[in-house]
Enzyme design. Structure first.
Site, PDB file in Angstrom:
ATOM      1  N   HIS A 155       1.063  -1.514   0.014  1.00 25.13           N
ATOM      2  CA  HIS A 155       0.021  -0.198  -0.340  1.00 25.13           C
ATOM      3  C   HIS A 155       0.618   1.168   0.080  1.00 25.13           C
ATOM      4  O   HIS A 155       0.518   1.986   0.972  1.00 25.13           O
ATOM      5  CB  HIS A 155      -1.020   0.024   1.513  1.00 25.13           C
ATOM      6  N   TYR A 258     -12.230  10.693   4.425  1.00 23.30           N
ATOM      7  CA  TYR A 258     -13.022   9.692   3.551  1.00 23.30           C
ATOM      8  C   TYR A 258     -13.489   8.689   4.516  1.00 23.30           C
ATOM      9  O   TYR A 258     -13.575   7.319   3.340  1.00 23.30           O
ATOM     10  CB  TYR A 258     -12.246   9.450   2.826  1.00 23.30           C
ATOM     11  N   TYR A 269     -10.782  -8.829   4.295  1.00 23.78           N
ATOM     12  CA  TYR A 269     -10.733 -11.071   3.680  1.00 23.78           C
ATOM     13  C   TYR A 269     -11.304 -12.141   4.132  1.00 23.78           C
ATOM     14  O   TYR A 269     -11.615 -12.682   3.325  1.00 23.78           O
ATOM     15  CB  TYR A 269      -9.081 -10.882   3.066  1.00 23.78           C
TER      16      TYR A 269
END
Length: 381
Positions: A155, A258, A269
Site C-alpha cells: 500500500h 474519507y 478478507y
C-alpha cells in the site's frame, strides 16, 4: 451525495479485425467498435506511463527500470539514472509524470518506495531532468519522503497529479496498517499536496502544522492507485482499493476525512465487518463504489475528439478483473458502468488519455504491454 452501486452492462463482442489485437462494440445509442493494438511490449511489471510532447513515452517498471519508448514503432531504450528503489512486494519504481512545462525544462516526476539506511521504506517523490537524447536522468532530487516509514511492503499508493498552480497532489496508501489512515498527523492513507520544489503550499488545510501534517490534503484513504484532475473543474478525483469489496471513487476535498477504516462498503478478507459500517458523522461518502471489488488502478477522464460521446466520462483500470471500466458521468454522478475487454490483456495497471486522443493502457504482467485503444471507424459518437 449517496454512492451508486455498480451496474454491469451486457457488451456484444465483435470478431477481431485484421491486424488488430482485439475489437469490441460498446453500449451506446449508436454502437462504437473499438480497436486495441499493442504498441510497446516485453515490459516487466510496468507501473506508470507518461507522454512527452514529441509523442515518445516514458514507462516505469516496478523493479526500478525506466524506459523511453516510441509507441509508433515499439522500440524502447533504457534511461540511466532512475531513482534507487526498494523493489519488494508492492513497492518499487511506481508513477511517472512529465512536468506541464516539460518542453522547456525536460523535468520528470516520480513516486517510488524509498530504501532507507535503517532498513525501512516509505513512499517518496523525486524529480529529474531527462537528457536531450533521452538516454539518462540528471539532477535527480528527492522532494518528499513519507513519515513514519515502516518495514511493510504494501500500500504505497501512489499516483501524481499536477494541480495547475505550481503544486502537485499525490496519494499514499495506509501501508497495510489500517489505523494510520485516521491519523491526520501521519502521511499514510492520505492525499498530499506539495509545491513542485517540495515546499508546503500556504493554503494547505494544515499548512501551519496544527491539526494535521502540513502536506496533508485529505485522509481516511486505504490505497489510491488512480488519480486524475477534472479537465473542466480542476478538481482531483481518485480511485482506491477496498478490502473484500468497497473499492471507491472519491473526490478529495481539502481537510476532509474519507472514512477508512472506520467506514467502508467492503468487508475484511476473513469476512468480518470493517469499522462501524458504511457511514459515520464527519466522514465523507464515496461518489461510487464496487462490491465485489474490481481492484482498481489507473484513472483518466475522457478528453479529445475521438470519443465525443464519452467526453467527461471516467476510465478505470482493473487488476483483479483484468479490464477497462468506463463510468458514464452525468452532472458529477455515475449514471452507468460499462466493462470493456474483460480478460483480454491481463492486469490493467495504468490508464491515460494520449495526445492523439486515444486511450492508452499499461498492463502489469511479467510480459506487460502498452496498448492503444481507439474507435475502429475513426470517431466514437
Amino acid at each position: 451525495m449517496l454512492p451508486t452501486r455498480s451496474l454491469l452492462l451486457a457488451l456484444p463482442l465483435l470478431a477481431a479485425l485484421p491486424g488488430l489485437a482485439d475489437a469490441q462494440e460498446t453500449e451506446r445509442a449508436q454502437a462504437c467498435a473499438l480497436t486495441a493494438e499493442t504498441r510497446v511490449s516485453d515490459l516487466a511489471h510496468p507501473w506508470g506511463v507518461t507522454f512527452l510532447p514529441d509523442g515518445m513515452t516514458v514507462i516505469t517498471e516496478r523493479d526500478g527500470v525506466l524506459w523511453l519508448a516510441d509507441p509508433s514503432t515499439g522500440s524502447k531504450s533504457e534511461i540511466a539514472g532512475a531513482p534507487r528503489v526498494r523493489a519488494a512486494g508492492q513497492g518499487g519504481l511506481l508513477d511517472v509524470v512529465a512536468h506541464p512545462d516539460f518542453a522547456q525544462n525536460r523535468r520528470l516526476y516520480f513516486s517510488y518506495s524509498e530504501p532507507r539506511s535503517d532498513g525501512l521504506t516509505g513512499t517518496a517523490i523525486a524529480h529529474g531532468t531527462l537528457s536531450s537524447d533521452g538516454s539518462r536522468l540528471s539532477e535527480v532530487t528527492q522532494i518528499f519522503s513519507m513519515a513514519p516509514a515502516t518495514n511493510t511492503t504494501r500500500h504505497f499508493g501512489s499516483r501524481i497529479v499536477f494541480k495547475g498552480d505550481g503544486t502537485l497532489w499525490f496519494t499514499i496508501g495506509d501501508r497495510g496498517d489500517r489505523p494510520r489512515a485516521q491519523n491526520p498527523d501521519d502521511h499514510a492513507g492520505s492525499v498530499l499536496r506539495i509545491a513542485e520544489d517540495g515546499s508546503i503550499p500556504t493554503d494547505n488545510p494544515f499548512a501551519d502544522g496544527r491539526g494535521g501534517a502540513r502536506e496533508l490534503w485529505s485522509f481516511g484513504h486505504r490505497n489510491a492507485q488512480g488519480a486524475a484532475r477534472h479537465p473542466e473543474t480542476g478538481a482531483l478525483w481518485i480511485v482506491e482499493h477496498g478490502a473484500r469489496g468497497g473499492d471507491e471513487i472519491n473526490r478529495p476535498e481539502a481537510g476532509k476525512n474519507y472514512g477508512w477504516p472506520t467506514i467502508s462498503y467492503g468487508r475484511h478478507y476473513h469476512g468480518g465487518q470493517i469499522g462501524v459500517g458504511t457511514s459515520a458523522d464527519g466522514m465523507e461518502q464515496p461518489v461510487y463504489y464496487w462490491d465485489p471489488s474490481i481492484a482498481p488502478s489507473g484513472l483518466a477522464f475522457v478528453q479529445g475528439d475521438l470519443f465525443p460521446a464519452w467526453r467527461g466520462d471516467l476510465l478505470v483500470g482493473a487488476l483483479k478483473d483484468r479490464m477497462l471500466v468506463r463510468l458514464d458521468m452525468e452532472n458529477g454522478d455515475v449514471a452507468a458502468e460499462e466493462r470493456l475487454f474483460k480478460g483480454r490483456f491481463g492486469r490493467v495497471r495504468d490508464v491515460r488519455m494520449g495526445p492523439d486522443g486515444a486511450i492508452w493502457l499499461l498492463t502489469d504482467e511479467s510480459d506487460g504491454a502498452l496498448i492503444r485503444i481507439a474507435p475502429a471507424d475513426g470517431v466514437c459518437g
